[in-house]
Design a protein around this motif. Structure first.
Motif, PDB file in Angstrom:
ATOM      1  N   MET A   1       0.851  -1.200   0.000  1.00 22.52           N
ATOM      2  CA  MET A   1       0.000   0.000   0.000  1.00 22.52           C
ATOM      3  C   MET A   1       0.882   1.244   0.000  1.00 22.52           C
ATOM      4  SD  MET A   1      -2.671   1.149   3.009  1.00 22.52           S
ATOM      5  CE  MET A   1      -2.548   2.826   3.663  1.00 22.52           C
ATOM      6  N   LYS A   2       0.623   2.120  -0.950  1.00 23.82           N
ATOM      7  CA  LYS A   2       1.325   3.403  -0.980  1.00 23.82           C
ATOM      8  C   LYS A   2       0.820   4.284   0.163  1.00 23.82           C
ATOM      9  CE  LYS A   2       1.678   5.532  -4.834  1.00 23.82           C
ATOM     10  NZ  LYS A   2       1.299   6.180  -6.109  1.00 23.82           N
ATOM     11  N   ALA A   3       1.668   5.188   0.597  1.00 24.78           N
ATOM     12  CA  ALA A   3       1.251   6.117   1.647  1.00 24.78           C
ATOM     13  C   ALA A   3       0.080   6.947   1.158  1.00 24.78           C
ATOM     14  CB  ALA A   3       2.412   7.020   2.041  1.00 24.78           C
ATOM     15  N   LYS A   4      -0.928   7.093   2.009  1.00 18.85           N
ATOM     16  CA  LYS A   4      -2.098   7.900   1.692  1.00 18.85           C
ATOM     17  C   LYS A   4      -1.993   9.234   2.424  1.00 18.85           C
ATOM     18  CE  LYS A   4      -3.680   4.315  -0.453  1.00 18.85           C
ATOM     19  NZ  LYS A   4      -3.586   4.253  -1.925  1.00 18.85           N
ATOM     20  N   GLU A   5      -2.110  10.299   1.659  1.00 22.37           N
ATOM     21  CA  GLU A   5      -2.054  11.621   2.263  1.00 22.37           C
ATOM     22  C   GLU A   5      -3.403  11.996   2.859  1.00 22.37           C
ATOM     23  OE1 GLU A   5      -0.743  14.787  -0.196  1.00 22.37           O
ATOM     24  OE2 GLU A   5       1.373  14.234  -0.076  1.00 22.37           O
ATOM     25  N   ILE A   6      -3.353  12.499   4.074  1.00 22.77           N
ATOM     26  CA  ILE A   6      -4.543  13.046   4.731  1.00 22.77           C
ATOM     27  C   ILE A   6      -4.282  14.524   4.976  1.00 22.77           C
ATOM     28  CG2 ILE A   6      -5.978  12.984   6.792  1.00 22.77           C
ATOM     29  CD1 ILE A   6      -5.284  10.026   7.078  1.00 22.77           C
ATOM     30  N   TRP A   7      -5.190  15.361   4.473  1.00 21.32           N
ATOM     31  CA  TRP A   7      -5.064  16.804   4.657  1.00 21.32           C
ATOM     32  C   TRP A   7      -5.879  17.243   5.864  1.00 21.32           C
ATOM     33  CZ3 TRP A   7      -5.974  18.986  -0.989  1.00 21.32           C
ATOM     34  CH2 TRP A   7      -4.909  18.547  -1.804  1.00 21.32           C
ATOM     35  N   ASP A  35      -7.192  -8.191   7.301  1.00 23.59           N
ATOM     36  CA  ASP A  35      -6.781  -8.049   8.699  1.00 23.59           C
ATOM     37  C   ASP A  35      -5.561  -7.149   8.840  1.00 23.59           C
ATOM     38  OD1 ASP A  35      -5.076  -9.722   7.395  1.00 23.59           O
ATOM     39  OD2 ASP A  35      -4.986 -11.235   8.977  1.00 23.59           O
ATOM     40  N   GLY A  36      -5.301  -6.313   7.826  1.00 24.14           N
ATOM     41  CA  GLY A  36      -4.118  -5.458   7.851  1.00 24.14           C
ATOM     42  C   GLY A  36      -4.258  -4.295   8.817  1.00 24.14           C
ATOM     43  N   GLY A  37      -3.123  -3.784   9.279  1.00 26.69           N
ATOM     44  CA  GLY A  37      -3.097  -2.635  10.164  1.00 26.69           C
ATOM     45  C   GLY A  37      -2.471  -1.437   9.474  1.00 26.69           C
ATOM     46  N   VAL A  38      -2.525  -0.282  10.129  1.00 27.52           N
ATOM     47  CA  VAL A  38      -1.971   0.937   9.561  1.00 27.52           C
ATOM     48  C   VAL A  38      -1.187   1.697  10.628  1.00 27.52           C
ATOM     49  CG1 VAL A  38      -3.725   1.214   7.772  1.00 27.52           C
ATOM     50  CG2 VAL A  38      -4.128   2.179  10.045  1.00 27.52           C
ATOM     51  N   ARG A  39      -0.336   2.586  10.131  1.00 21.21           N
ATOM     52  CA  ARG A  39       0.425   3.484  10.986  1.00 21.21           C
ATOM     53  C   ARG A  39       0.249   4.898  10.445  1.00 21.21           C
ATOM     54  NH1 ARG A  39       4.770   1.404   9.991  1.00 21.21           N
ATOM     55  NH2 ARG A  39       5.977   2.874   8.751  1.00 21.21           N
ATOM     56  N   ALA A  80      -2.125  20.944   7.074  1.00 20.84           N
ATOM     57  CA  ALA A  80      -1.112  19.995   7.535  1.00 20.84           C
ATOM     58  C   ALA A  80      -1.339  18.684   6.799  1.00 20.84           C
ATOM     59  CB  ALA A  80      -1.219  19.788   9.038  1.00 20.84           C
ATOM     60  N   VAL A  81      -0.257  17.998   6.486  1.00 22.53           N
ATOM     61  CA  VAL A  81      -0.346  16.743   5.737  1.00 22.53           C
ATOM     62  C   VAL A  81       0.117  15.591   6.623  1.00 22.53           C
ATOM     63  CG1 VAL A  81       0.412  15.461   3.710  1.00 22.53           C
ATOM     64  CG2 VAL A  81       0.032  17.930   3.545  1.00 22.53           C
ATOM     65  N   TYR A  82      -0.778  14.637   6.826  1.00 27.78           N
ATOM     66  CA  TYR A  82      -0.467  13.400   7.548  1.00 27.78           C
ATOM     67  C   TYR A  82      -0.379  12.271   6.525  1.00 27.78           C
ATOM     68  CZ  TYR A  82      -1.371  15.585  12.088  1.00 27.78           C
ATOM     69  OH  TYR A  82      -1.305  16.381  13.205  1.00 27.78           O
ATOM     70  N   ARG A  83       0.325  11.204   6.884  1.00 28.58           N
ATOM     71  CA  ARG A  83       0.477  10.072   5.968  1.00 28.58           C
ATOM     72  C   ARG A  83       0.058   8.785   6.663  1.00 28.58           C
ATOM     73  NH1 ARG A  83       5.834   8.983   3.843  1.00 28.58           N
ATOM     74  NH2 ARG A  83       6.615   9.676   5.885  1.00 28.58           N
ATOM     75  N   LEU A  84      -0.766   8.024   5.944  1.00 25.41           N
ATOM     76  CA  LEU A  84      -1.231   6.731   6.436  1.00 25.41           C
ATOM     77  C   LEU A  84      -0.503   5.636   5.666  1.00 25.41           C
ATOM     78  CD1 LEU A  84      -3.488   5.713   8.467  1.00 25.41           C
ATOM     79  CD2 LEU A  84      -4.866   5.276   6.420  1.00 25.41           C
ATOM     80  N   LEU A  85       0.149   4.723   6.403  1.00 16.00           N
ATOM     81  CA  LEU A  85       0.921   3.649   5.786  1.00 16.00           C
ATOM     82  C   LEU A  85       0.485   2.300   6.345  1.00 16.00           C
ATOM     83  CD1 LEU A  85       3.175   6.118   6.701  1.00 16.00           C
ATOM     84  CD2 LEU A  85       4.430   4.838   4.968  1.00 16.00           C
ATOM     85  N   PRO A  86       0.741   1.228   5.581  1.00 17.07           N
ATOM     86  CA  PRO A  86       0.407  -0.110   6.110  1.00 17.07           C
ATOM     87  C   PRO A  86       1.365  -0.476   7.239  1.00 17.07           C
ATOM     88  CG  PRO A  86       1.601  -0.305   4.042  1.00 17.07           C
ATOM     89  CD  PRO A  86       1.332   1.158   4.237  1.00 17.07           C
ATOM     90  N   ASP A  87       0.890  -1.262   8.152  1.00 17.83           N
ATOM     91  CA  ASP A  87       1.703  -1.737   9.266  1.00 17.83           C
ATOM     92  C   ASP A  87       1.200  -3.122   9.646  1.00 17.83           C
ATOM     93  OD1 ASP A  87       3.200  -2.203  11.511  1.00 17.83           O
ATOM     94  OD2 ASP A  87       2.882  -0.209  12.368  1.00 17.83           O
ATOM     95  N   PRO A  88       1.928  -4.178   9.269  1.00 17.01           N
ATOM     96  CA  PRO A  88       1.447  -5.542   9.551  1.00 17.01           C
ATOM     97  C   PRO A  88       1.244  -5.811  11.038  1.00 17.01           C
ATOM     98  CG  PRO A  88       3.310  -5.549   8.022  1.00 17.01           C
ATOM     99  CD  PRO A  88       3.209  -4.164   8.560  1.00 17.01           C
ATOM    100  N   ALA A  89       2.001  -5.120  11.886  1.00 14.44           N
ATOM    101  CA  ALA A  89       1.882  -5.367  13.330  1.00 14.44           C
ATOM    102  C   ALA A  89       1.860  -4.033  14.073  1.00 14.44           C
ATOM    103  CB  ALA A  89       3.027  -6.237  13.804  1.00 14.44           C
ATOM    104  N   PRO A  90       0.772  -3.282  13.940  1.00 16.56           N
ATOM    105  CA  PRO A  90       0.722  -1.985  14.614  1.00 16.56           C
ATOM    106  C   PRO A  90       0.704  -2.154  16.130  1.00 16.56           C
ATOM    107  CG  PRO A  90      -1.426  -2.542  13.741  1.00 16.56           C
ATOM    108  CD  PRO A  90      -0.478  -3.575  13.231  1.00 16.56           C
ATOM    109  N   ALA A  91       1.345  -1.206  16.813  1.00 16.47           N
ATOM    110  CA  ALA A  91       1.350  -1.251  18.275  1.00 16.47           C
ATOM    111  C   ALA A  91      -0.056  -1.005  18.793  1.00 16.47           C
ATOM    112  CB  ALA A  91       2.308  -0.192  18.820  1.00 16.47           C
TER     113      ALA A  91
END
Length: 866
Positions: A1-7, A35-39, A80-91
């Motif tokens: 998954m490419k990083a998704k920009e959140i404005w 069942d994927g996670g995100v960071r 402000a720009v935030y980025r959402l990325l995949p994370d197989p094992a998010p905390a």
């Protein structure tokens, strides 16, 4: 998954830090597994806690729409720009909110405050506490006051967690008001980790059916709920040094009073230049809106008046206290806030109104406010105006979750931009008839209906989401990232759900749960508000041929679906499902008595139209809208029955071997809406393609679409070339050419070779004619043509780009069934027997009795009206 920009967009110039936001992020197919996670990373690359929930999935189960909650910052008037990325094992997130249910009360601990929510009455807090706060017990809770002064408390019937998370938890309570009131409520309480504030959403519903004698829907109907007040009382701490601070609007000087005197503010009109518009008439035909905007009192003494309030009311001492905030205070007038004698009162329908409140049969109203139990007098800005959070337009385009997005800003032409300077212009259109007040706000003024109006008085006409304006506004928002488009779409979605939907089970089966039409063409709305037919129209209409109610010809679910996907509000998901069932029921029937009644109509048609095509479902927007609703229901729920329903509608409305010339599609006043159905057929193909189902249903729909498109190439013409065929040869007919172009573009996507080129050439020809005709009408900036452009304008960019993906494989399967039969004794007999057989399987004695009872009641009411 490419990083998704959140404005994160800040628009009030004050800058924000660490404020709760909710945003829905579209994700391309297969990018995020089930069942994927995100960071989440902030603008400086730091990891931020984020709570997420899947609200939409692709056919393979991967995530399609991900609803995210987190705390955001934004610079003044900046992004402000935030980025959402995949994370197989998010905390895992820390346990920010603790929930402990019990029989008597639910305990919600946010870490900053502890709330006890009563399970018997909507108080809502039997007690609450925060740092340095005493416990607050009692309070009047939510009460409905009738016209005779009787007070009816809100009795809770069901409590449940709608959303549970470490950062935001939502509790939902439903119930009714104590007799003799016949009213329901639906309440959501949003709690936030580390905060002492609660956001409230309270919907008041009148579940009774309107009586609508003669098919007329005026105010004053016996089915209406008429009441004096709906207010929610919250207890205040009893301290000798307590004071009240009221800030009426942004930038205004605070008003301070000691506790014994109290303070109150009431918005008694919109405060606009047309605040006395006939839009605000009541059942007796009079307008009771005040010439004032808002009034501030201390006891009986008037302290201040102004135009438009955005107030907050604080009650406390030593710098800390309880704060009440009501967004849309002036827009949804009348509204009130008051504090005195140990009680903070939130007037959702306040007693300060000059006229009684009337909730029509099947109507509801949702009001929002916030209470902060440990606030300063200034409060937190996000309670008044939350930050706008959105997935960047580029991320939306890359995810490919919507095939009909208009072009990205600066990347192509959108016809809307030629006729609308900005979304602000559409927002300002509300001022033309003062489209404000609790019933009207969110609606879009139908100014195209006022083109022939003469005189100085405002011409009141309501659009009621025709052509799914709400969906078009949301698509424009996703393509541009301009939060003003979102504001328009969200306000309209709420209005449609509350006011335009008929929330009752006690009326005719074909009316219950349906959507009301736009108000009558070229006539003021009268006293029917948003319900089409008023007795005032009988001055120019023939009573014997006038009236009616919700019908499948007017059923638009796309905007409601997008609102659910973008907010996670399940009321809108439920509305999509209910409208899908209603629109299908309206076409297919379901009772034996209803089928017998239709049989009489069939034999009547047989006498005058023998020999014409006789499909089970007509080639009209009613079938097209029902098809779209079935597809929306399938996308939101995933149940195969909705896809089967869609296939039934396609296969029994058109066939690739139909005698298309015999369907008389070249008479625009009678047949223009066939392209609504063809566009919906193309969408059905897209859904089947996405599922990989290249079966007989897919083959039938593809062959039928291509057959009708092949007929369009030599036969279709721009309607305005033959103005003698049109009752009103105006800009709307030019905008309809965009829909024809869209249908032909879809047909090109599912064909190849010479046929594809012929479809594209015809589509470009019609598009060129549309652009030319729209340019010559000064009224092309009116609401109805804009709605058509928002719905179909994407085709201009698609055709100019000229990029088409390879067509999917054509299955070697024949069409389903035979072509549409001709109207004749044999086909009518078969149809009657088929529909009676289906009705016998579906119906019950209860449904039959309800069908008969509703018609007998309507006939009795009509006779009394005469």
């Amino acid at each position: 998954m490419k990083a998704k920009e959140i404005w994160i967009i800040e628009s009030d110039g004050k800058g924000r830090a660490g404020e709760p936001v909710t945003v829905s992020v579209p994700i391309a197919r297969g990018e995020l597994p089930p069942d994927g996670g995100v960071r989440l990373l902030d603008a400086k690359g730091r990891v931020c806690p984020v709570q997420w929930e899947v609200v939409g999935r692709w056919p393979d189960g991967s995530v399609k729409w991900l609803l995210c909650d987190f705390e955001a910052c934004a610079p003044p008037l900046g992004r402000a720009v935030y980025r959402l990325l995949p994370d197989p094992a998010p905390a895992p997130l820390p346990a920010g909110i603790e929930v402990a249910p019990s029989a008597d009360a639910w305990r919600i601990d946010t870490g900053a405050a502890c709330f006890l929510v009563d399970t018997k009455r909507l108080l809502p807090f039997a007690a609450s506490s925060g740092p340095g706060q005493p416990e607050l017990a009692g309070g009047e809770g939510l009460q409905l006051t009738l016209m005779d002064g009787r007070r009816c408390p809100a009795l809770v019937e069901e409590v449940g967690l709608e959303r549970r998370g470490a950062l935001r938890t939502t509790l939902r309570l439903t119930g009714l008001f104590q007799a003799p009131a016949r009213a329901l409520f639906n309440c959501r309480l949003h709690f936030y980790a580390g905060r002492s504030s609660v956001q409230f959403e309270l919907a008041l519903r009148n579940p009774s059916a309107a009586r609508h004698p003669g098919g007329l829907w005026d105010l004053g109907d016996p089915g209406s709920l008429v009441f004096r007040e709906l207010a929610w009382g919250f207890p205040l701490p009893q301290r000798p040094s307590s004071e009240f601070v009221l800030i009426p609007q942004d930038g205004a000087a605070p008003i301070t009073a000691n506790a014994p005197g109290g303070l109150s503010i009431c918005q008694v009109s919109s405060g606009g230049r047309l605040r006395l518009s006939p839009n605000h008439r009541t059942a007796d035909g009079r307008c009771y809106a005040s010439p004032h905007g808002y009034l501030v009192h201390q006891g009986e003494r008037l302290l201040r008046e102004g135009a438009r309030a955005t107030p907050s009311l604080w009650c406390g001492s030593g710098g800390t206290g309880i704060l009440a905030v009501m967004p849309r205070f002036w827009q949804e007038f009348p509204k009130g806030l008051s504090a005195a004698a140990g009680l903070l009162s939130v007037g959702l329908f306040p007693a300060c109104s000059a006229a009684p409140h009337e909730l029509q049969g099947g109507e509801q109203k949702t009001s929002s406010f916030a209470i902060d139990y440990a606030a300063t007098a200034e409060g937190e800005p996000w309670l008044r105006a939350p930050l706008c959070a959105l997935a960047s337009p580029g991320s939306c385009r890359e995810a490919a979750v919507l095939a009909d997005l208009p072009p990205l800003a600066g990347e192509g032409e959108d016809p809307v931009d030629r006729f609308l300077s900005s979304p602000e212009a559409l927002i300002n259109r509300r001022e033309e008839i003062d489209e404000y007040g609790w019933r009207n706000f969110g609606e879009v003024y139908a100014d195209h209906e006022a083109v022939y109006h003469r005189g100085d008085s405002p011409f009141v006409s309501h659009y009621n989401n025709q052509y799914d304006l709400c969906g078009g506004l949301y698509r424009k928002f996703l393509a541009t990232g301009d939060p003003r488009w979102q504001e328009l779409a969200a306000d309209l979605a709420r209005h449609v759900l509350d006011i335009d939907l008929y929330h009752t089970d006690d009326d005719r089966e074909e009316y219950n749960g349906g959507l009301f039409w736009h108000t009558e063409h070229y006539l003021p709305a009268g006293l029917a508000t948003h319900r089409t037919f008023s007795r005032e129209h009988l001055q120019t209409r023939e009573p014997a041929r006038y009236g009616g109610g919700p019908a499948a010809e007017h059923c638009y679910t796309g905007g409601l679906l997008l609102h659910y996907l973008l907010t996670g509000n399940r009321d809108f998901r439920d509305a999509v499902l209910e409208l899908s069932d209603w629109s299908y029921r309206a076409l297919a029937g379901g009772t034996v008595l209803g089928a017998l009644r239709k049989s009489v109509a069939y034999f009547s048609c047989l006498r005058s139209n023998s020999g014409v095509p006789f499909p089970r479902y007509p080639l009209t927007r009613g079938t097209g809208n029902a098809l779209n609703a079935a597809l929306d229901a399938f996308l939101v729920e995933g149940e195969a029955k909705y896809l089967a329903r869609a296939e039934e509608l396609v296969s029994q409305a058109l066939h690739p071997e139909d005698d298309i010339h015999a369907r008389n599609l070249l008479e625009p006043e009678l047949a223009w809406s066939y392209t609504v159905l063809l566009a919906a057929v193309a969408r059905f193909l897209d859904v089947k393609r996405e599922l990989g189902q290249f079966d007989a249903g897919y083959a039938h729909a593809r062959q039928a679409l291509l057959a009708y498109a092949a007929w369009m190439v030599p036969n279709e013409y721009p309607y305005l070339r033959c103005p003698d065929k049109l009752e009103y040869p105006n800009e709307t007919w030019a905008a309809q050419e965009l829909r024809k172009s869209a249908v032909l573009h879809h047909a090109a996507r599912y064909s190849e070779g010479e046929a594809r080129e012929a479809f594209l050439a015809k589509a470009r020809e019609l598009l060129s004619e549309a652009a030319s005709d729209l340019a010559r009408f000064p009224t092309s900036s009116c609401t109805r043509p804009l709605a058509l452009m928002l719905q179909n304008g994407w085709v201009a960019h698609a055709l100019s780009e000229g990029r088409l993906s390879p067509p999917p494989p054509a299955p070697r399967l024949g069409a389903l069934g035979a072509p549409s039969p001709r109207l004749g004794p044999l086909s009518v007999t078969r149809r009657i027997l088929s529909e009676l057989g289906s009705a016998c399987k579906e119906t019950s004695w209860k449904r039959e009795a309800a069908w008969l009872r509703s018609r007998l009641r309507s006939r009795l009411q009509s006779r009394r009206g005469k």
